[in-house]
Design a protein around this motif. Structure first.
Motif, mmCIF file in Angstrom:
data_model
loop_
_atom_site.group_PDB
_atom_site.id
_atom_site.type_symbol
_atom_site.label_atom_id
_atom_site.label_comp_id
_atom_site.label_asym_id
_atom_site.label_seq_id
_atom_site.Cartn_x
_atom_site.Cartn_y
_atom_site.Cartn_z
ATOM 1 N N LYS A 183 0.830 -1.209 0.000
ATOM 2 C CA LYS A 183 0.000 0.000 0.000
ATOM 3 C C LYS A 183 0.871 1.268 0.000
ATOM 4 O O LYS A 183 1.771 1.413 0.814
ATOM 5 N N ARG A 184 0.558 2.172 -0.930
ATOM 6 C CA ARG A 184 1.323 3.416 -1.030
ATOM 7 C C ARG A 184 0.426 4.549 -1.497
ATOM 8 O O ARG A 184 -0.335 4.400 -2.458
ATOM 9 N N LEU A 185 0.512 5.690 -0.812
ATOM 10 C CA LEU A 185 -0.136 6.906 -1.290
ATOM 11 C C LEU A 185 0.678 7.445 -2.466
ATOM 12 O O LEU A 185 1.907 7.459 -2.421
ATOM 13 N N GLU A 186 0.000 7.904 -3.494
ATOM 14 C CA GLU A 186 0.707 8.378 -4.688
ATOM 15 C C GLU A 186 1.069 9.865 -4.604
ATOM 16 O O GLU A 186 1.384 10.481 -5.617
ATOM 17 N N GLU A 187 1.055 10.397 -3.403
ATOM 18 C CA GLU A 187 1.459 11.784 -3.180
ATOM 19 C C GLU A 187 2.939 11.841 -2.786
ATOM 20 O O GLU A 187 3.438 10.951 -2.098
ATOM 21 N N PHE A 188 3.624 12.890 -3.222
ATOM 22 C CA PHE A 188 5.021 13.102 -2.846
ATOM 23 C C PHE A 188 5.047 13.842 -1.509
ATOM 24 O O PHE A 188 5.003 15.074 -1.459
ATOM 25 N N LEU A 189 5.133 13.075 -0.428
ATOM 26 C CA LEU A 189 5.047 13.648 0.914
ATOM 27 C C LEU A 189 6.375 13.636 1.661
ATOM 28 O O LEU A 189 6.484 14.214 2.741
ATOM 29 N N TYR A 190 7.366 12.965 1.088
ATOM 30 C CA TYR A 190 8.699 12.877 1.697
ATOM 31 C C TYR A 190 9.698 13.466 0.716
ATOM 32 O O TYR A 190 9.691 13.142 -0.470
ATOM 33 N N LEU A 191 10.573 14.344 1.208
ATOM 34 C CA LEU A 191 11.571 15.004 0.369
ATOM 35 C C LEU A 191 12.955 14.553 0.814
ATOM 36 O O LEU A 191 13.376 14.840 1.946
#
Length: 230
Positions: A183-191
């Protein structure tokens, strides 16, 4: 009791740790504790972390990333765990979106998000290895995950025999235990910051060998206990 424990190991990250801490403190979801474990830094990383009253700080002799992460987990009081490297950053909505997903999917033990690489290095000063790393994204990066703390009770902590790749080896043990890590959110939340001292750039073949030895030991142990779940 905080809902989430944010764990940040640090070793000589004086130029970056302040921004990393502030990216946690600026989260839209605020029911968390932030634990910083100073792994024997020789710079001012520990002093910077201690200057934030919201941060629980621990100073220890230098032990390396696996043992430092395990120590941080042992101090965590939240039911959920997430990691942030001291040279990286979070998007403000990271915790909010990942906690929401876990609340809406109670059978899910771990949720990842996508991450975006960035750098402050001028283009003309970048090495070829840094350029390749800047354009690379691993499908499931553990530092971009939020997980139930109970996973550490089920499969143990990070292997102390892996100076590099301990997070990948730990994730492999999740799979061996039959835990869904898809399961993975497709948002770029980690930089993820690319700089001159990234561990990914500094590891050597000896570190790789230690990783595979540790993973092989985990597989043998699983087989002795009754086989690998397909």
């Amino acid at each position: 009791m905080p809902r989430v424990s944010v764990l940040m190991p640090v070793f000589n990250c004086e130029p970056y740790i302040g921004k990393a801490i502030e990216s946690v403190l600026d989260q839209t979801f605020q029911d968390f504790e932030l634990i910083v474990v100073n792994d024997g830094s020789s710079d001012k990383s520990g002093e910077i972390a201690s200057s934030y009253p919201q941060v629980r700080c621990f100073d220890r002799p230098h032990k390396g990333i696996p043992e430092t992460r395990n120590f941080a987990v042992s101090k965590a009081e939240g039911e959920l765990i997430t990691f942030l490297d001291a040279d990286d950053l979070w998007a403000p909505e990271k915790l909010e979106h990942q906690v929401k997903y876990l609340d809406e999917h109670p059978d899910c033990d771990i949720i990842f998000c996508r991450y975006r690489n960035f750098t402050d290095i001028p283009e003309e000063e970048m090495t070829e290895k840094q350029r390749k790393l800047l354009g690379r994204e691993i499908d499931k990066c553990l530092t971009a995950a939020c997980m139930k703390k109970s996973l550490f009770d089920r499969i143990g902590g990070f292997s102390l025999t892996c100076p590099y790749g301990e997070d990948t080896e730990w994730s492999a043990r999740l799979v061996l235990a039959g835990i869904d890590i898809s399961k993975r959110l497709e948002e770029f939340l980690y930089l993820r910051r690319i700089h001159n001292d990234n561990i990914t750039l500094a590891h050597n073949e000896t570190d790789n060998q230690a990783f595979y030895v540790s993973l092989a030991d985990s597989i043998r142990m699983k087989l002795r206990k009754g086989g690998i779940r397909k």
